[in-house]
Design a protein around this motif. Structure first.
Motif, mmCIF file in Angstrom:
data_model
loop_
_atom_site.group_PDB
_atom_site.id
_atom_site.type_symbol
_atom_site.label_atom_id
_atom_site.label_comp_id
_atom_site.label_asym_id
_atom_site.label_seq_id
_atom_site.Cartn_x
_atom_site.Cartn_y
_atom_site.Cartn_z
ATOM 1 N N LYS A 205 45.882 54.620 49.762
ATOM 2 C CA LYS A 205 45.251 54.417 51.075
ATOM 3 C C LYS A 205 44.525 53.068 51.054
ATOM 4 O O LYS A 205 43.682 52.836 50.169
ATOM 5 N N ALA A 206 44.830 52.258 52.036
ATOM 6 C CA ALA A 206 44.234 50.920 52.078
ATOM 7 C C ALA A 206 42.706 50.994 52.080
ATOM 8 O O ALA A 206 42.029 50.206 51.408
ATOM 9 N N SER A 207 42.157 51.972 52.823
ATOM 10 C CA SER A 207 40.694 52.062 52.944
ATOM 11 C C SER A 207 40.034 52.443 51.625
ATOM 12 O O SER A 207 38.826 52.302 51.473
ATOM 13 N N SER A 208 40.838 52.939 50.682
ATOM 14 C CA SER A 208 40.229 53.384 49.428
ATOM 15 C C SER A 208 40.247 52.296 48.350
ATOM 16 O O SER A 208 39.717 52.497 47.260
ATOM 17 N N LEU A 209 40.854 51.157 48.651
ATOM 18 C CA LEU A 209 40.911 50.108 47.617
ATOM 19 C C LEU A 209 39.542 49.465 47.453
ATOM 20 O O LEU A 209 38.968 48.963 48.430
ATOM 21 N N PRO A 210 38.993 49.451 46.249
ATOM 22 C CA PRO A 210 37.674 48.836 46.076
ATOM 23 C C PRO A 210 37.705 47.332 46.384
ATOM 24 O O PRO A 210 38.695 46.661 46.065
ATOM 25 N N VAL A 211 36.639 46.877 46.990
ATOM 26 C CA VAL A 211 36.537 45.443 47.303
ATOM 27 C C VAL A 211 36.100 44.704 46.033
ATOM 28 O O VAL A 211 35.222 45.174 45.306
ATOM 29 N N ASN A 212 36.747 43.562 45.777
ATOM 30 C CA ASN A 212 36.381 42.709 44.632
ATOM 31 C C ASN A 212 36.425 43.447 43.296
ATOM 32 O O ASN A 212 35.583 43.219 42.419
ATOM 33 N N SER A 213 37.389 44.307 43.122
ATOM 34 C CA SER A 213 37.427 45.074 41.863
ATOM 35 C C SER A 213 37.696 44.151 40.674
ATOM 36 O O SER A 213 38.630 43.354 40.701
ATOM 37 N N PRO A 214 36.880 44.253 39.613
ATOM 38 C CA PRO A 214 37.151 43.446 38.418
ATOM 39 C C PRO A 214 38.304 44.004 37.592
ATOM 40 O O PRO A 214 38.798 43.362 36.673
ATOM 41 N N VAL A 215 38.741 45.221 37.912
ATOM 42 C CA VAL A 215 39.864 45.817 37.192
ATOM 43 C C VAL A 215 41.155 45.171 37.706
ATOM 44 O O VAL A 215 41.268 44.881 38.898
ATOM 45 N N ILE A 216 42.093 44.938 36.827
ATOM 46 C CA ILE A 216 43.347 44.326 37.273
ATOM 47 C C ILE A 216 44.236 45.418 37.854
ATOM 48 O O ILE A 216 44.615 46.357 37.162
ATOM 49 N N VAL A 217 44.530 45.288 39.135
ATOM 50 C CA VAL A 217 45.351 46.287 39.829
ATOM 51 C C VAL A 217 46.699 45.656 40.146
ATOM 52 O O VAL A 217 46.771 44.621 40.804
ATOM 53 N N LEU A 218 47.758 46.286 39.647
ATOM 54 C CA LEU A 218 49.091 45.669 39.729
ATOM 55 C C LEU A 218 50.126 46.637 40.284
ATOM 56 O O LEU A 218 49.978 47.854 40.169
ATOM 57 N N PHE A 219 51.167 46.085 40.858
ATOM 58 C CA PHE A 219 52.364 46.873 41.151
ATOM 59 C C PHE A 219 53.573 45.974 40.935
ATOM 60 O O PHE A 219 53.463 44.746 41.017
ATOM 61 N N GLU A 220 54.695 46.582 40.632
ATOM 62 C CA GLU A 220 55.914 45.808 40.393
ATOM 63 C C GLU A 220 56.674 45.667 41.705
ATOM 64 O O GLU A 220 56.847 46.642 42.439
ATOM 65 N N TYR A 221 57.142 44.466 41.971
ATOM 66 C CA TYR A 221 57.918 44.242 43.186
ATOM 67 C C TYR A 221 58.515 42.851 43.135
ATOM 68 O O TYR A 221 57.815 41.933 42.726
ATOM 69 N N PRO A 222 59.707 42.640 43.604
ATOM 70 C CA PRO A 222 60.686 43.639 44.001
ATOM 71 C C PRO A 222 61.473 44.182 42.821
ATOM 72 O O PRO A 222 62.263 45.085 42.975
#
Ligand code: FES
Length: 324
Positions: free
Chosen positions: A115-132
């Motif tokens: 959910k977009a609203s649940s993404l923390p702002v300025n998170s210091p954790v590296i958040v990744l996804f693979e694409y394409p």
């Protein structure tokens, strides 16, 4: 195909699978855990290189063997100057906003949509996804100001310093238009997280200059942040390339001469779900003739190193370089 220039010689040509292979090799060479032994390489040449690749990157078939031989000069020079020259002069193919990529829903590790609203702002954790493709990591960032309030990211024109050409970055998505996604592969020599990562505002400070790697900013990056009034940065700790996450991952400091390619995101305001729908920037999937993507990018993708992620891509958190 991509022209690959070593010194004055422009005849070498690099196809995408070799480029991907080279990126992996370059990143292994820099990785302290798989330290490339320059002295051994100088002593044993090809032999050492083939063994190193076999052990750290993957098996060396005939095609790779040829490619590696063509690289030996570049790597030998690198051993002397401490970087791998040649890659810096990879000529980027035509700038493109490619259509036809898969539309992938971003999901968590349990398969539930993010959910977009649940993404923390300025998170210091590296958040990744693979694409394409599998193996192609991208940052997912919810950008904010120094007080932690989400910041609307407007559309902007991004310049490619290497060529002077420009392209249009469409801006952020989500309830605050603050969510963006960029390739997590440094466009200098291909370092990936945790060596390249997001520095939220609280870490863009002089204290970071003396932090231990891989969470150390360069003085140039700090200065660039100040001069450009940028609260947060994407910085590559390998050699100091710095990108402006608020302006389409444009280059703030070299040695990179190319911005990070952006993943185009779509936000469904009814469900609050996020989708990856394409890519924009320096073409990164250039298996078509002369580096121009094919009309149907799935052709390019099927020829590439990984395989397409399909209609879902899992968002994950990876090693956080910040100790606190
Ligand atoms: S790989 Fe050199 S700065 Fe990132």
């Amino acid at each position: 195909m991509i022209k690959f220039k070593i010194g004055k010689d422009e005849r070498e040509v690099l196809d995408y699978s070799n480029l991907t292979f080279f990126r992996k090799l370059a990143s292994k060479i820099r990785d302290p855990r798989t330290k490339f032994d320059v002295k051994e390489f100088a002593k044993r040449g090809d032999d050492y290189l083939f063994n190193y690749v076999n052990k750290n990157v993957g098996s060396v078939d005939e095609k790779r063997r040829k490619f590696l031989k063509s690289l030996v000069f570049g790597i030998a020079a690198a051993a002397v100057v401490g970087i791998i020259p040649g890659v810096r002069v990879l000529v980027p193919p035509t700038i493109t906003a490619t259509s036809g990529f898969p539309k992938s829903l971003l999901v968590d590790s349990s398969g539930n949509p993010i959910k977009a609203s649940s993404l923390p702002v300025n998170s210091p954790v590296i958040v990744l996804f693979e694409y394409p493709m599998t193996g192609e990591p991208n940052f997912l960032l919810n950008l904010g100001d120094s007080k932690g309030n989400p910041v609307e990211i407007p559309p902007t024109t991004v310049t490619i310093p290497q060529t002077g050409k420009t392209y249009q970055f469409p801006g952020g998505v989500g309830p605050n238009k603050s969510i963006v996604a960029y390739s997590a592969i440094c466009q200098h020599l291909g370092c990936t997280p945790p060596y390249i990562h997001f520095y939220p505002p609280q870490y863009v400070s002089p204290a970071q200059l003396t932090a231990s790697e891989p969470d150390q900013l360069s003085a140039e990056a700090l200065l660039a942040a100040k001069q450009n009034h940028v609260a947060a940065l994407i910085h590559c700790d390998c050699h100091g390339s710095t990108y402006d996450p608020y302006k389409g991952a444009a280059v703030l400091t070299g040695p990179t001469v190319r911005p990070l390619p952006s993943v185009l995101l779509e936000w469904d305001s009814t469900s609050d779900y996020l989708y990856a729908i394409g890519a924009i920037g320096v073409a990164t999937y250039p298996n078509g003739a002369n580096g121009v993507p094919s009309k149907d990018p799935t052709d390019d993708l099927s020829n590439s190193y990984g395989r397409p992620v399909g209609d879902k891509s899992t968002v994950s958190e990876t090693e956080n370089p910040f100790s606190s």
